[in-house]
Scaffold this active site. Structure first.
Site, PDB file in Angstrom:
ATOM      1  N   GLU A 154       0.830  -1.205   0.000  1.00  0.00           N
ATOM      2  CA  GLU A 154       0.000   0.000   0.000  1.00  0.00           C
ATOM      3  C   GLU A 154       0.866   1.257   0.000  1.00  0.00           C
ATOM      4  O   GLU A 154       1.817   1.381   0.771  1.00  0.00           O
ATOM      5  CB  GLU A 154      -0.901   0.060   1.243  1.00  0.00           C
ATOM      6  CG  GLU A 154      -1.658   1.387   1.295  1.00  0.00           C
ATOM      7  CD  GLU A 154      -2.541   1.567   2.519  1.00  0.00           C
ATOM      8  OE1 GLU A 154      -2.596   0.662   3.355  1.00  0.00           O
ATOM      9  OE2 GLU A 154      -3.166   2.637   2.600  1.00  0.00           O
ATOM     10  N   ASP A 156       9.830   5.864  14.848  1.00  0.00           N
ATOM     11  CA  ASP A 156       9.691   7.290  14.589  1.00  0.00           C
ATOM     12  C   ASP A 156      10.162   8.039  15.830  1.00  0.00           C
ATOM     13  O   ASP A 156       9.649   7.824  16.924  1.00  0.00           O
ATOM     14  CB  ASP A 156       8.213   7.614  14.296  1.00  0.00           C
ATOM     15  CG  ASP A 156       8.019   9.088  13.965  1.00  0.00           C
ATOM     16  OD1 ASP A 156       9.020   9.813  13.853  1.00  0.00           O
ATOM     17  OD2 ASP A 156       6.854   9.510  13.829  1.00  0.00           O
ATOM     18  N   ASP A 200      10.651  11.820  17.187  1.00  0.00           N
ATOM     19  CA  ASP A 200      10.279  13.181  16.821  1.00  0.00           C
ATOM     20  C   ASP A 200      10.617  14.123  17.956  1.00  0.00           C
ATOM     21  O   ASP A 200      10.439  13.797  19.122  1.00  0.00           O
ATOM     22  CB  ASP A 200       8.785  13.242  16.530  1.00  0.00           C
ATOM     23  CG  ASP A 200       8.388  14.540  15.867  1.00  0.00           C
ATOM     24  OD1 ASP A 200       8.056  14.501  14.674  1.00  0.00           O
ATOM     25  OD2 ASP A 200       8.442  15.593  16.534  1.00  0.00           O
TER      26      ASP A 200
END
Lengths: 489, 514
Positions: free
Chosen positions: A121, A187, A189
């Protein structure tokens, strides 16, 4: 950006030199043949765009013709906004390394070999912020075409599904459509560091706070390699103030949610939402992973935290430090000292703890407990703060490497973890700079065809990516049986 | 077992699917011996049972599973659960060890075996039921594992052929720590066995998650005392796989008119004891809340929602998970979508309309089922989270506010400060709250606070009657907290006086308790 042909991991299972040489040429030959076909279909399209359609492919078309087109290519004039359609179209057309992205996700240069790309996807974010999910593509070229048509500001990569995501609705049973594999992703951040960073706030970063990300990368990378045994880990700058990791080993791709959650939990340490409490609570002796992490992070603490961040410079913040220390008597002595010299630096305050402790303020002081509390402080201020939800779900999407960050215009380039301290986020080229690079590039005498990305500051990053992908593919080969077209070589 | 004996006419058909299902073990089609108390239930029963036994045994097991589930809702510690469950299990599903020399051993084990497989059939139908069944069966297995005779447990373990490799000292040293440190770091206590095992880390995810094993290049080094973890993981894995297979074979059972009513009855009596809240029902005397009245109503909110409300008012922001939980709660008290949008727009006062529309609007609409996939729209979005759900969410990270504050405030002083800020300063209650939190009985603490805050009103309704036991039972849902608080504080105002025993409440609380 440093780079090398043979991957970022030295202790690869297959160090055989010949196949290392063969790999790129194999893949080139295959994509050449596909390009020949595509050329036939696309002649008209090319004419329409009056543009070079082959930039990043080693094309079968005569080199002279390509070169001529390249140099005569007018660059978009309005380079103001990063997501400007012309800029972005030129970027996808001339710079984005679709071919290596394809090989990376397909785990083979040949589209027929696996479903890993076809059933993958993609999700596009278009210029008007429309978010298109369940896009899928057969080849690098169809992905590239759609990028040029739709000019997304960025696109994300999701899992490989059991069937083609575009056909999910025509399936007899919805149960037949489910995610199978995806890289294990992380991730990191800067937002999660807001309460401990003092140099910048919000979206901005500087070299001082980037160190938080550097430290996080080092700790997580070490754990993934030494503890979990993963070999193919790619770190990518997220374009503004963070970094992503893509763990591409087959074993990582096949993890279910429960196991992803286990890894995230293993790495997670700083917890607790209430603002003032102690966020690191761990048992002793330290688990080997934390022990190693502490050893890595200790190195950074005096300069990157105490000096650069100066986290306890004002009395309110210094009071927080005291809540993290165990001994009441010592704390009140520290408080007294700091009250008389409010502007004392964090380094001095940190040293005060030991000085006062040794001066015998409290004869019954539990030195071991104090030492542990100090370790906890170091961890609270340095240990990676992961956005763990991203890692826990097999079907979580993550922005693709080499996308343009719409806010900064910087490319999401790979970071070489071996030289992670040298990585400078403020030095990462922006899309407009790269397009300017193409224009100012001077042809040298060699007859070799030069692709557009090679004319720009993107080159070292693409080269690095190429190396990463070829090492991944080599690792993959040990598990997949020899391909049928292996005979041709 | 029953599947094959149900109806002779269909027998051939059933056997063929059975054969497929258990193709690995076709030769075991005979009466089984029950050598050990514990079982992985690898082989289905094959003997005949009467319909009466079929139902009776299943109901006994169901009772045990339901009680187990209610223990998790009540946040009982493993020790409390064990002591609470002991008499219940003894009554409904006794299972003794070999050393007990009970004459009933075979009968007990047969009943355990058969009831497990009957419930498998009953709960294989939907994914939700499968997951819950598997979770509860795993808990039951764990409970039994813990109190099993050590010798028999070891024999049982040996019979499983788990392919565990013994780890040597030199391998352990590779993990970068001394053996002593390795032991201590993974929770070894004096008296525990010294042996280590090594296996792929994927087989012991829970040990990895809590760092209770060492890792080296993808291998986990596990202390022998943690064997429960991988045995349990294996149990769950096999059960999940078997349930999948059963669910695919289920349609072939549908035609039977004697079993399917029993099975569907069983699965129905197992549906959702998870506290739910029907937002549609409304609350007597409560004007539909609007964006402007949330502040005033917030005095009736449980601590979790007050905490988020205060954070939102203070910082003008709330991170994703908190927003989701709070939005759903507000939806549960009857705030409609347009008011919810207005509420959030006003609350995020420091951001521009554009940013709000871009980044937050969608999530609010999604929670209300206004956007999203078919299933989300049809279901009109998510339902408000129960305490159980809030208590099992991941802990908030730095900068986040969500979940149950009794649990997330790792420093109890901060919790006390938060309670103080909401007006709860009663020293007796605070003292008890500290104890509750120390024992991880978070929702008991919350109910304690509720009871103190509504002391006089509660006495009044108890004295006058009108509130049945269901209305006075432990609160397990933030929205019931609000509802009860609101009603109690508006006693005697118009029709808000005494609450009729409402269907939703009965369902909500009644199914949990006897």
């Amino acid at each position: 950006m440093p780079h090398s042909e043979n991957s970022q991991d030295e202790d690869l299972v297959l160090p055989d030199a010949p196949s290392l040489q063969n790999e790129p040429s194999q893949s080139q030959t295959i994509s050449q043949s596909t390009i020949v076909e595509d050329n036939k279909e696309n002649v008209k399209l090319e004419d329409m765009f009056d543009d070079d359609n082959e930039d990043e492919y080693s094309s079968s078309a005569p080199p002279a013709q390509i070169k001529g087109e390249d140099s005569s290519q007018p660059m978009p004039q309005s380079l103001g906004r990063f997501s400007d359609s012309d800029v972005m179209r030129a970027f996808y057309q001339r710079l984005f390394p679709f071919r290596y992205l394809f090989q990376w996700l397909n785990h083979s240069p040949n589209p027929e070999d696996t479903n890993d790309f076809r059933h993958r996807e993609f999700a596009f974010t278009l210029q008007n912020d429309v978010y298109l999910r369940y896009q899928s593509f057969k080849t690098a070229d169809t992905l590239r075409k759609q990028c040029m048509d739709m000019i997304p500001t960025r696109f994300e990569i999701g899992p490989v599904y059991s069937t083609n995501p575009r056909e999910r609705k025509s399936l007899p049973k919805s149960a037949a459509f489910r995610p199978l594999t995806k890289e294990l992703v992380f991730d990191i951040d800067m937002t999660d560091y807001d309460e401990i960073r003092t140099c910048c706030t919000g979206a901005s970063i500087c070299h001082r706070c980037w160190t938080f990300i550097t430290m996080a990368i080092k700790v997580v990378d070490a754990a993934l390699k030494d503890d979990f045994g993963f070999k193919h880990i790619m770190w990518v700058y997220s374009g503004r103030r963070g970094a992503h990791a893509w763990v591409c080993d087959k074993r990582a791709r096949e993890l279910d949610d429960q196991k992803r959650r286990a890894i995230a939990g293993y790495l997670e340490l700083v917890k607790g939402g209430d603002k003032s409490s102690k966020k690191v609570n761990i048992r002793r002796p330290l688990h080997p992973h934390l022990d190693r992490s502490l050893r890595i992070l200790k190195e950074f603490f005096p300069t990157s935290i105490l000096a650069d961040q100066d986290p306890w410079e004002n009395p309110k913040k210094a009071a927080h430090l005291l809540t993290l220390l165990p001994d009441a008597q010592l704390n009140s002595a520290l408080q007294k000292k700091w009250d008389s010299a409010p502007s004392r630096s964090s380094t001095s305050k940190w040293n005060d703890i030991d000085t006062l402790a040794e001066s015998g303020i409290n004869p019954n002081l539990d030195t071991k407990k104090l030492m542990q509390a100090k370790q906890d402080v170091i961890l609270e201020y340095t240990y990676p703060r992961l956005d763990a939800e991203v890692s826990k779900k097999l079907n979580h999407l993550l922005k693709s490497p080499f996308c343009v960050h719409p806010g900064t215009g910087r490319i999401c380039v790979p970071i070489d973890v071996r030289r992670v301290e040298e990585f400078d986020p403020l030095d990462v080229p922006t899309v407009t700079e790269l397009l300017a690079d193409i224009n100012s590039w001077k042809k040298d005498d060699s007859e070799k065809k030069v692709q557009d990305w090679e004319k720009t500051r993107l080159k070292p990053y693409v080269d690095f990516f190429k190396g990463f992908v070829s090492s991944l593919l080599k690792g993959e080969k040990t598990s997949i049986k020899r391909e049928r077209d292996g005979m041709e070589y | 077992m029953a599947t094959a004996r149900i109806d002779p006419k269909r027998r051939a058909d059933l056997i063929s699917h059975k054969k497929k299902q258990f193709a690995e073990a076709p030769a075991k089609w005979k009466q089984q011996e029950y050598k050990w108390r514990l079982s992985f239930y690898d082989l289905p029963p094959t003997e005949e049972v009467s319909l009466e036994e079929f139902e009776l045994w299943a109901l006994g097991r169901l009772k045990v599973l339901a009680e187990l589930e209610s223990c998790t809702f009540r946040n009982r510690t493993p020790e409390e659960t064990a002591s609470y469950m002991a008499p219940i299990m003894e009554k409904h599903l006794p299972l003794h060890s070999n050393s007990s020399r009970s004459s009933e051993l075979d009968e007990e084990r047969k009943r355990d075996h058969y009831s497990h497989f009957i419930l498998r059939l009953a709960f294989a139908g939907t994914k939700d039921l499968r997951q819950r069944f598997s979770r509860l069966e795993t808990m039951l297995f764990k409970l039994r594992w813990k109190d099993d005779d050590a010798v028999e447990r070891k024999e049982f373990l040996d019979s499983l052929d788990m392919q565990l490799e013994k780890a040597g000292e030199s391998e352990l040293n590779e993990c970068g720590v001394s053996l002593e440190q390795a032991k201590a770091a993974t929770g070894w206590r004096k008296g525990d066995a010294e042996a280590w095992f090594t296996l792929d880390w994927e087989r012991v995810p829970d040990l990895v998650e809590s760092r209770r094993c060492l890792l080296r290049r993808g291998k986990a080094y596990v202390l022998l005392k943690e064997q429960m973890s991988f045995v349990v993981a294996e149990f769950t894995k096999r059960l999940d796989a078997a349930l999948e297979i059963t669910s695919r074979a289920l349609p072939r059972l549908d035609e039977d008119d004697r079993l399917s009513p029993i099975l569907s009855h069983l699965s129905k009596s197992f549906t959702a004891p998870d506290a739910s809240f029907d937002a549609e029902a409304g609350i007597n005397g409560l004007q539909a809340p609007t964006a402007g009245t949330v502040d005033a109503l917030s005095s009736h909110f449980p601590l979790c929602m007050q905490n988020m409300h205060r954070t939102l008012r203070q910082d003008a922001k709330l991170k994703h998970q908190g927003r989701l939980e709070y939005t759903l709660f507000l939806k549960g008290i009857g705030l409609d979508l347009s008011n919810a949008v207005e509420f959030w727009r006003r609350s995020f006062r420091t951001i521009t309309d554009e940013k709000f529309t871009k980044e937050y609007l969608y999530n609010v609409k999604h929670a209300y089922g206004e956007v999203g996939g078919d299933a989300n729209r049809r279901g009109r979005g998510y339902t408000p989270f129960s305490c159980q759900k809030l208590l099992t969410e991941p802990l908030p990270g730095p900068g986040q506010t969500h979940g149950c504050p009794y649990r997330t405030h790792t420093d109890v002083e901060n919790l006390v400060a938060l309670l103080g800020a909401t007006g709860m300063r009663d020293p007796e209650t605070i003292k008890s709250v500290r104890e509750d939190v120390g024992k991880q009985r978070y929702h008991i603490a919350c109910n304690r606070v509720f009871e103190f805050a509504h002391k006089s009103e509660l006495e009044r309704v108890k004295r006058k009657g009108g509130w049945g036991p269901a209305e006075l039972d432990t609160i397990l849902h933030p929205n019931s907290y609000f509802k009860r608080s609101f009603l109690l504080k508006h006693l005697g105002e118009g029709n808000a006086g005494f609450v009729e025993p409402r269907g939703e409440d009965v369902k909500m609380e009644g199914s949990l308790d006897e």
